[in-house]
Write a protein that holds these residues in place. Sequence first.
Motif, PDB file in Angstrom:
ATOM      1  N   UNK A  12       0.840  -1.197   0.000  1.00  0.00           N
ATOM      2  CA  UNK A  12       0.000   0.000   0.000  1.00  0.00           C
ATOM      3  C   UNK A  12       0.874   1.245   0.000  1.00  0.00           C
ATOM      4  N   UNK A  13       0.274   2.332  -0.406  1.00  0.00           N
ATOM      5  CA  UNK A  13       0.962   3.615  -0.452  1.00  0.00           C
ATOM      6  C   UNK A  13       1.504   3.983   0.933  1.00  0.00           C
ATOM      7  N   UNK A  14       2.719   4.492   0.949  1.00  0.00           N
ATOM      8  CA  UNK A  14       3.335   4.941   2.195  1.00  0.00           C
ATOM      9  C   UNK A  14       4.306   3.955   2.816  1.00  0.00           C
ATOM     10  N   UNK A  15       4.263   2.697   2.401  1.00  0.00           N
ATOM     11  CA  UNK A  15       5.176   1.713   2.975  1.00  0.00           C
ATOM     12  C   UNK A  15       6.614   2.003   2.542  1.00  0.00           C
ATOM     13  N   UNK A  16       7.549   1.599   3.392  1.00  0.00           N
ATOM     14  CA  UNK A  16       8.970   1.747   3.101  1.00  0.00           C
ATOM     15  C   UNK A  16       9.603   0.354   3.087  1.00  0.00           C
ATOM     16  N   UNK A  17      10.310   0.057   2.004  1.00  0.00           N
ATOM     17  CA  UNK A  17      10.951  -1.248   1.826  1.00  0.00           C
ATOM     18  C   UNK A  17      12.459  -1.090   1.728  1.00  0.00           C
ATOM     19  N   UNK A  18      13.190  -2.083   2.230  1.00  0.00           N
ATOM     20  CA  UNK A  18      14.641  -2.174   2.047  1.00  0.00           C
ATOM     21  C   UNK A  18      14.900  -3.180   0.940  1.00  0.00           C
ATOM     22  N   UNK A  19      15.712  -2.780  -0.022  1.00  0.00           N
ATOM     23  CA  UNK A  19      16.070  -3.646  -1.151  1.00  0.00           C
ATOM     24  C   UNK A  19      17.148  -4.608  -0.677  1.00  0.00           C
ATOM     25  N   UNK A  20      16.865  -5.917  -0.726  1.00  0.00           N
ATOM     26  CA  UNK A  20      17.795  -6.932  -0.223  1.00  0.00           C
ATOM     27  C   UNK A  20      18.596  -7.607  -1.335  1.00  0.00           C
TER      28      UNK A  20
ATOM     29  N   UNK B   5      16.579   2.140   0.277  1.00  0.00           N
ATOM     30  CA  UNK B   5      15.214   2.099   0.796  1.00  0.00           C
ATOM     31  C   UNK B   5      14.280   2.797  -0.181  1.00  0.00           C
ATOM     32  N   UNK B   6      13.142   2.162  -0.402  1.00  0.00           N
ATOM     33  CA  UNK B   6      12.187   2.642  -1.398  1.00  0.00           C
ATOM     34  C   UNK B   6      10.818   2.854  -0.759  1.00  0.00           C
ATOM     35  N   UNK B   7      10.228   4.031  -0.994  1.00  0.00           N
ATOM     36  CA  UNK B   7       8.896   4.359  -0.470  1.00  0.00           C
ATOM     37  C   UNK B   7       7.870   4.165  -1.580  1.00  0.00           C
ATOM     38  N   UNK B   8       6.765   3.485  -1.254  1.00  0.00           N
ATOM     39  CA  UNK B   8       5.675   3.275  -2.211  1.00  0.00           C
ATOM     40  C   UNK B   8       4.892   4.580  -2.319  1.00  0.00           C
ATOM     41  N   UNK B   9       4.781   5.106  -3.547  1.00  0.00           N
ATOM     42  CA  UNK B   9       4.031   6.339  -3.770  1.00  0.00           C
ATOM     43  C   UNK B   9       2.648   6.071  -4.343  1.00  0.00           C
ATOM     44  N   UNK B  10       2.482   4.968  -5.054  1.00  0.00           N
ATOM     45  CA  UNK B  10       1.155   4.576  -5.543  1.00  0.00           C
ATOM     46  C   UNK B  10       1.188   3.107  -5.938  1.00  0.00           C
ATOM     47  N   UNK B  11       0.006   2.493  -5.948  1.00  0.00           N
ATOM     48  CA  UNK B  11      -0.135   1.083  -6.316  1.00  0.00           C
ATOM     49  C   UNK B  11      -1.318   0.958  -7.265  1.00  0.00           C
ATOM     50  N   UNK B  12      -1.083   0.271  -8.389  1.00  0.00           N
ATOM     51  CA  UNK B  12      -2.167   0.024  -9.338  1.00  0.00           C
ATOM     52  C   UNK B  12      -1.788  -1.139 -10.247  1.00  0.00           C
ATOM     53  N   UNK B  13      -2.766  -1.938 -10.566  1.00  0.00           N
ATOM     54  CA  UNK B  13      -2.594  -3.033 -11.528  1.00  0.00           C
ATOM     55  C   UNK B  13      -1.388  -3.921 -11.238  1.00  0.00           C
ATOM     56  N   UNK B  14      -1.179  -4.267  -9.965  1.00  0.00           N
ATOM     57  CA  UNK B  14      -0.080  -5.172  -9.612  1.00  0.00           C
ATOM     58  C   UNK B  14       1.298  -4.542  -9.679  1.00  0.00           C
ATOM     59  N   UNK B  15       1.352  -3.231  -9.741  1.00  0.00           N
ATOM     60  CA  UNK B  15       2.636  -2.531  -9.852  1.00  0.00           C
ATOM     61  C   UNK B  15       2.659  -1.382  -8.846  1.00  0.00           C
ATOM     62  N   UNK B  16       3.807  -1.205  -8.219  1.00  0.00           N
ATOM     63  CA  UNK B  16       3.982  -0.112  -7.265  1.00  0.00           C
ATOM     64  C   UNK B  16       4.984   0.888  -7.813  1.00  0.00           C
ATOM     65  N   UNK B  17       4.612   2.160  -7.753  1.00  0.00           N
ATOM     66  CA  UNK B  17       5.552   3.232  -8.077  1.00  0.00           C
ATOM     67  C   UNK B  17       6.306   3.557  -6.795  1.00  0.00           C
ATOM     68  N   UNK B  18       7.607   3.745  -6.932  1.00  0.00           N
ATOM     69  CA  UNK B  18       8.482   3.914  -5.773  1.00  0.00           C
ATOM     70  C   UNK B  18       9.361   5.139  -5.947  1.00  0.00           C
ATOM     71  N   UNK B  19       9.828   5.684  -4.820  1.00  0.00           N
ATOM     72  CA  UNK B  19      10.835   6.733  -4.834  1.00  0.00           C
ATOM     73  C   UNK B  19      11.953   6.296  -3.884  1.00  0.00           C
ATOM     74  N   UNK B  20      13.186   6.495  -4.302  1.00  0.00           N
ATOM     75  CA  UNK B  20      14.343   6.117  -3.486  1.00  0.00           C
ATOM     76  C   UNK B  20      14.484   7.147  -2.367  1.00  0.00           C
TER      77      UNK B  20
END
Length: 115
Positions: free
Chosen positions: A7-15, A25-40
Amino acid sequence: MSTNAVVEGQLYRDLAIDMKDRDRRLRVTSVRDGRADLVVEHDFRGQVGRRTHATTVRLRSSAFELIEDPADADPQYLTLLAAIAEVHQPGATPPDYARAALRVLRTLLPAGEVR
């Protein structure tokens, strides 16, 4: 963390092997159609603020670690978690959990309001 859904707002660490040392670390900015847009948001040797994307399946895999979820700080989530923890025991049944959740919903939300 609290959820398997991306979901939007989550923060992930790239392993990934080439990213682990960079602490990318990547923050989810939007989610649609099985794809998440991210910002580093953090990268020792990369460009912070760069936009990228990933599939939600990949984000939920062992290639990424969820390190921050906005739901974890939501007071309603924390109240619900406390109610569930109160009934959690070896003999607890699904209706026990449902009743605990319903008590929280009735307490937090005005009659008839659904979020």
